[in-house]
Design a protein around this motif. Sequence first.
Motif, PDB file in Angstrom:
ATOM      1  N   ILE A 136       1.852  34.143 -15.323  1.00 30.56           N
ATOM      2  CA  ILE A 136       3.248  34.596 -15.367  1.00 30.56           C
ATOM      3  C   ILE A 136       4.130  33.451 -14.878  1.00 30.56           C
ATOM      4  CG2 ILE A 136       4.940  36.194 -14.340  1.00 30.56           C
ATOM      5  CD1 ILE A 136       2.620  38.234 -14.036  1.00 30.56           C
ATOM      6  N   VAL A 137       5.192  33.164 -15.625  1.00 27.26           N
ATOM      7  CA  VAL A 137       6.198  32.199 -15.140  1.00 27.26           C
ATOM      8  C   VAL A 137       7.539  32.922 -15.122  1.00 27.26           C
ATOM      9  CG1 VAL A 137       7.394  30.019 -15.512  1.00 27.26           C
ATOM     10  CG2 VAL A 137       4.940  30.202 -16.033  1.00 27.26           C
ATOM     11  N   ASN A 138       8.134  33.000 -13.953  1.00 24.09           N
ATOM     12  CA  ASN A 138       9.460  33.593 -13.826  1.00 24.09           C
ATOM     13  C   ASN A 138      10.493  32.468 -13.724  1.00 24.09           C
ATOM     14  OD1 ASN A 138       8.575  36.267 -13.935  1.00 24.09           O
ATOM     15  ND2 ASN A 138       8.051  36.268 -11.756  1.00 24.09           N
ATOM     16  N   ILE A 139      11.512  32.562 -14.594  1.00 25.05           N
ATOM     17  CA  ILE A 139      12.568  31.533 -14.590  1.00 25.05           C
ATOM     18  C   ILE A 139      13.644  31.970 -13.604  1.00 25.05           C
ATOM     19  CG2 ILE A 139      14.239  30.237 -15.954  1.00 25.05           C
ATOM     20  CD1 ILE A 139      11.318  29.761 -16.848  1.00 25.05           C
ATOM     21  N   SER A 140      13.748  31.209 -12.523  1.00 22.83           N
ATOM     22  CA  SER A 140      14.771  31.473 -11.505  1.00 22.83           C
ATOM     23  C   SER A 140      15.921  30.493 -11.747  1.00 22.83           C
ATOM     24  CB  SER A 140      14.117  31.317 -10.122  1.00 22.83           C
ATOM     25  OG  SER A 140      15.056  31.404  -9.092  1.00 22.83           O
ATOM     26  N   GLY A 141      16.248  29.656 -10.788  1.00 21.63           N
ATOM     27  CA  GLY A 141      17.325  28.674 -10.955  1.00 21.63           C
ATOM     28  C   GLY A 141      17.566  27.997  -9.621  1.00 21.63           C
ATOM     29  N   VAL A 142      18.117  26.777  -9.659  1.00 18.57           N
ATOM     30  CA  VAL A 142      18.282  26.036  -8.411  1.00 18.57           C
ATOM     31  C   VAL A 142      19.287  26.694  -7.464  1.00 18.57           C
ATOM     32  CG1 VAL A 142      17.503  23.800  -9.289  1.00 18.57           C
ATOM     33  CG2 VAL A 142      19.922  24.439  -9.486  1.00 18.57           C
ATOM     34  N   GLY A 143      20.093  27.610  -8.003  1.00 15.60           N
ATOM     35  CA  GLY A 143      21.010  28.375  -7.149  1.00 15.60           C
ATOM     36  C   GLY A 143      20.265  29.213  -6.118  1.00 15.60           C
ATOM     37  N   ALA A 144      18.966  29.393  -6.311  1.00 12.39           N
ATOM     38  CA  ALA A 144      18.155  30.124  -5.323  1.00 12.39           C
ATOM     39  C   ALA A 144      18.077  29.348  -4.015  1.00 12.39           C
ATOM     40  CB  ALA A 144      16.745  30.347  -5.879  1.00 12.39           C
ATOM     41  N   THR A 146      20.234  26.607  -3.194  1.00 17.40           N
ATOM     42  CA  THR A 146      21.522  26.066  -2.755  1.00 17.40           C
ATOM     43  C   THR A 146      22.618  27.068  -3.081  1.00 17.40           C
ATOM     44  OG1 THR A 146      20.646  23.879  -3.337  1.00 17.40           O
ATOM     45  CG2 THR A 146      23.001  24.022  -2.851  1.00 17.40           C
ATOM     46  N   PRO A 147      22.913  27.968  -2.158  1.00 24.52           N
ATOM     47  CA  PRO A 147      23.945  28.969  -2.419  1.00 24.52           C
ATOM     48  C   PRO A 147      25.296  28.316  -2.696  1.00 24.52           C
ATOM     49  CG  PRO A 147      22.666  29.536  -0.465  1.00 24.52           C
ATOM     50  CD  PRO A 147      22.284  28.136  -0.847  1.00 24.52           C
ATOM     51  N   GLU A 148      26.020  28.879  -3.651  1.00 22.74           N
ATOM     52  CA  GLU A 148      27.356  28.367  -3.997  1.00 22.74           C
ATOM     53  C   GLU A 148      28.334  29.533  -4.029  1.00 22.74           C
ATOM     54  OE1 GLU A 148      28.114  25.305  -4.229  1.00 22.74           O
ATOM     55  OE2 GLU A 148      26.249  24.238  -4.690  1.00 22.74           O
ATOM     56  N   ARG A 178      -2.192  34.064 -12.434  1.00 23.19           N
ATOM     57  CA  ARG A 178      -1.364  33.120 -11.684  1.00 23.19           C
ATOM     58  C   ARG A 178       0.109  33.477 -11.876  1.00 23.19           C
ATOM     59  NH1 ARG A 178      -1.157  28.267 -13.357  1.00 23.19           N
ATOM     60  NH2 ARG A 178      -2.101  28.590 -15.401  1.00 23.19           N
ATOM     61  N   VAL A 179       0.872  33.327 -10.795  1.00 21.54           N
ATOM     62  CA  VAL A 179       2.309  33.640 -10.866  1.00 21.54           C
ATOM     63  C   VAL A 179       3.076  32.454 -10.283  1.00 21.54           C
ATOM     64  CG1 VAL A 179       4.135  35.286 -10.270  1.00 21.54           C
ATOM     65  CG2 VAL A 179       1.756  36.078 -10.441  1.00 21.54           C
ATOM     66  N   ASN A 180       3.923  31.834 -11.073  1.00 29.40           N
ATOM     67  CA  ASN A 180       4.700  30.679 -10.623  1.00 29.40           C
ATOM     68  C   ASN A 180       6.155  30.819 -11.062  1.00 29.40           C
ATOM     69  OD1 ASN A 180       2.638  28.754  -9.387  1.00 29.40           O
ATOM     70  ND2 ASN A 180       1.667  29.227 -11.355  1.00 29.40           N
ATOM     71  N   VAL A 181       6.987  29.972 -10.483  1.00 30.39           N
ATOM     72  CA  VAL A 181       8.431  30.034 -10.758  1.00 30.39           C
ATOM     73  C   VAL A 181       8.933  28.653 -11.178  1.00 30.39           C
ATOM     74  CG1 VAL A 181      10.711  30.486  -9.744  1.00 30.39           C
ATOM     75  CG2 VAL A 181       8.734  31.825  -8.998  1.00 30.39           C
ATOM     76  N   VAL A 182       9.802  28.640 -12.173  1.00 32.25           N
ATOM     77  CA  VAL A 182      10.503  27.412 -12.541  1.00 32.25           C
ATOM     78  C   VAL A 182      11.995  27.615 -12.265  1.00 32.25           C
ATOM     79  CG1 VAL A 182      11.203  25.934 -14.479  1.00 32.25           C
ATOM     80  CG2 VAL A 182       8.816  26.654 -14.258  1.00 32.25           C
ATOM     81  N   CYS A 183      12.583  26.641 -11.569  1.00 36.57           N
ATOM     82  CA  CYS A 183      14.026  26.673 -11.294  1.00 36.57           C
ATOM     83  C   CYS A 183      14.721  25.584 -12.092  1.00 36.57           C
ATOM     84  CB  CYS A 183      14.288  26.427  -9.808  1.00 36.57           C
ATOM     85  SG  CYS A 183      13.774  27.770  -8.755  1.00 36.57           S
ATOM     86  N   PRO A 184      15.362  25.951 -13.200  1.00 36.46           N
ATOM     87  CA  PRO A 184      16.128  24.943 -13.936  1.00 36.46           C
ATOM     88  C   PRO A 184      17.380  24.553 -13.146  1.00 36.46           C
ATOM     89  CG  PRO A 184      15.691  26.910 -15.287  1.00 36.46           C
ATOM     90  CD  PRO A 184      15.392  27.269 -13.864  1.00 36.46           C
ATOM     91  N   GLY A 185      17.830  23.317 -13.403  1.00 39.02           N
ATOM     92  CA  GLY A 185      19.102  22.863 -12.829  1.00 39.02           C
ATOM     93  C   GLY A 185      20.199  23.011 -13.872  1.00 39.02           C
ATOM     94  N   HIS A 186      20.830  21.887 -14.240  1.00 38.78           N
ATOM     95  CA  HIS A 186      21.911  21.907 -15.240  1.00 38.78           C
ATOM     96  C   HIS A 186      21.318  21.605 -16.602  1.00 38.78           C
ATOM     97  CE1 HIS A 186      23.873  21.273 -11.399  1.00 38.78           C
ATOM     98  NE2 HIS A 186      25.041  21.570 -11.937  1.00 38.78           N
ATOM     99  N   ILE A 187      21.053  22.632 -17.368  1.00 39.24           N
ATOM    100  CA  ILE A 187      20.381  22.465 -18.665  1.00 39.24           C
ATOM    101  C   ILE A 187      21.369  22.827 -19.783  1.00 39.24           C
ATOM    102  CG2 ILE A 187      18.339  23.019 -20.011  1.00 39.24           C
ATOM    103  CD1 ILE A 187      17.644  21.967 -17.190  1.00 39.24           C
ATOM    104  N   ALA A 255      18.758  17.357  -8.730  1.00 38.09           N
ATOM    105  CA  ALA A 255      20.004  17.953  -8.218  1.00 38.09           C
ATOM    106  C   ALA A 255      19.816  18.606  -6.848  1.00 38.09           C
ATOM    107  CB  ALA A 255      20.541  18.976  -9.215  1.00 38.09           C
ATOM    108  N   THR A 256      18.645  19.177  -6.612  1.00 36.68           N
ATOM    109  CA  THR A 256      18.404  19.833  -5.321  1.00 36.68           C
ATOM    110  C   THR A 256      18.126  18.763  -4.283  1.00 36.68           C
ATOM    111  OG1 THR A 256      17.522  21.768  -6.444  1.00 36.68           O
ATOM    112  CG2 THR A 256      16.981  21.530  -4.096  1.00 36.68           C
ATOM    113  N   ARG A 257      19.024  18.642  -3.310  1.00 40.54           N
ATOM    114  CA  ARG A 257      18.919  17.547  -2.334  1.00 40.54           C
ATOM    115  C   ARG A 257      18.024  17.903  -1.146  1.00 40.54           C
ATOM    116  NH1 ARG A 257      20.371  14.948  -6.089  1.00 40.54           N
ATOM    117  NH2 ARG A 257      22.162  13.578  -6.184  1.00 40.54           N
ATOM    118  N   GLY A 258      17.957  19.167  -0.807  1.00 39.17           N
ATOM    119  CA  GLY A 258      17.163  19.565   0.353  1.00 39.17           C
ATOM    120  C   GLY A 258      15.673  19.581   0.016  1.00 39.17           C
ATOM    121  N   ILE A 259      14.852  19.889   1.040  1.00 39.49           N
ATOM    122  CA  ILE A 259      13.396  19.942   0.786  1.00 39.49           C
ATOM    123  C   ILE A 259      12.966  21.386   0.570  1.00 39.49           C
ATOM    124  CG2 ILE A 259      12.810  17.801   1.934  1.00 39.49           C
ATOM    125  CD1 ILE A 259      12.060  19.437   4.406  1.00 39.49           C
TER     126      ILE A 259
END
Length: 259
Positions: A136-144, A146-148, A178-187, A255-259
Amino acid sequence: MTDTKRVAVVTGASRGLGRAIALEFAKEGFTLALVARDAEALAQVAANCEKNGAPAVLPLSENLKDPEAATRIVDVVLKGLGRIDCLVNNAGDTKRGDFLDLSDEDHLSGFALKYHAAVRLCRAAWASMEATKGSIVNISGVGAHTPEPDFTVGGPVNSALINFSKALSKRAGASGVRVNVVCPGHIVTDRLSRRIETHAEAKGMTFDEAQEDMRVKAGIQRYGTPEDVAAMVVFLCSDKAAYVQGTVINVDGGATRGI
Ligand SMILES: NC(=O)c1ccc[n+]([C@@H]2O[C@H](COP(=O)([O-])OP(=O)(O)OC[C@H]3O[C@@H](n4cnc5c(N)ncnc54)[C@H](OP(=O)(O)O)[C@@H]3O)[C@@H](O)[C@H]2O)c1
């Protein structure tokens, strides 16, 4: 090719990231079930997937906000295609805007599609995916991460989806799922174009100026393509990622600057 007889279900497949993910699975020889509301657009994507190498494609026009849709989809896929190896929960339409302008309905609607539909599809497909030791791949996003202030629906929805996915990966245990997540940035998709248009309007810029302004502020060298995200999703569903479990991968050009 090792994936010839595998079946992948992709939601939000009528355009944008879902379309690119479907086409990438097709190139790998997956049989596909494609979900979105727009039947005409889905039929076009399905035809392109067949041209790209998918042995068969089942387009399913469904509104995923309907609580019954997930069980209907899984029933039809299992009857028609016999198995589910990969499930990609990609459909999402969380609304942007100032917090004070967003209504209860905006919050509930954002969760209804991107969070609750994903949860329901994972539940409905789980037994089948245990049988195939699926992915399973769940598409999240970098907003997860870095709150804006203009993303107070999407950010929390994306964070909730990560939390849920991690819990599910632990539940998978020895089942082989298997369950993983992908966080797209600016696509570059319709969704991003709408965001650039809003930025242009707010700043009194042309579309091109707003696009460049957003790129520089995001600290990225270029915008991502749907294919950048699709490659990661299909990799995570492949045997090459057999030891990747419960992880969250940013596809965001840094784009995600933090760790
Ligand atoms: N593009 C980006 O930069 C970016 C960044 C971070 C995260 N994401 C995430 O990536 C995912 C895909 O984004 P995108 O940019 O490809 O968006 P998009 O171009 O707006 O496509 C959204 C997809 O979801 C489907 N959809 C919308 N409402 C639906 C409903 N009620 N039932 C079933 N399907 C529905 C749409 O198809 P129909 O209209 O035909 O139903 C379409 O196929 C979303 O979850 C988004 O949050 C995108």
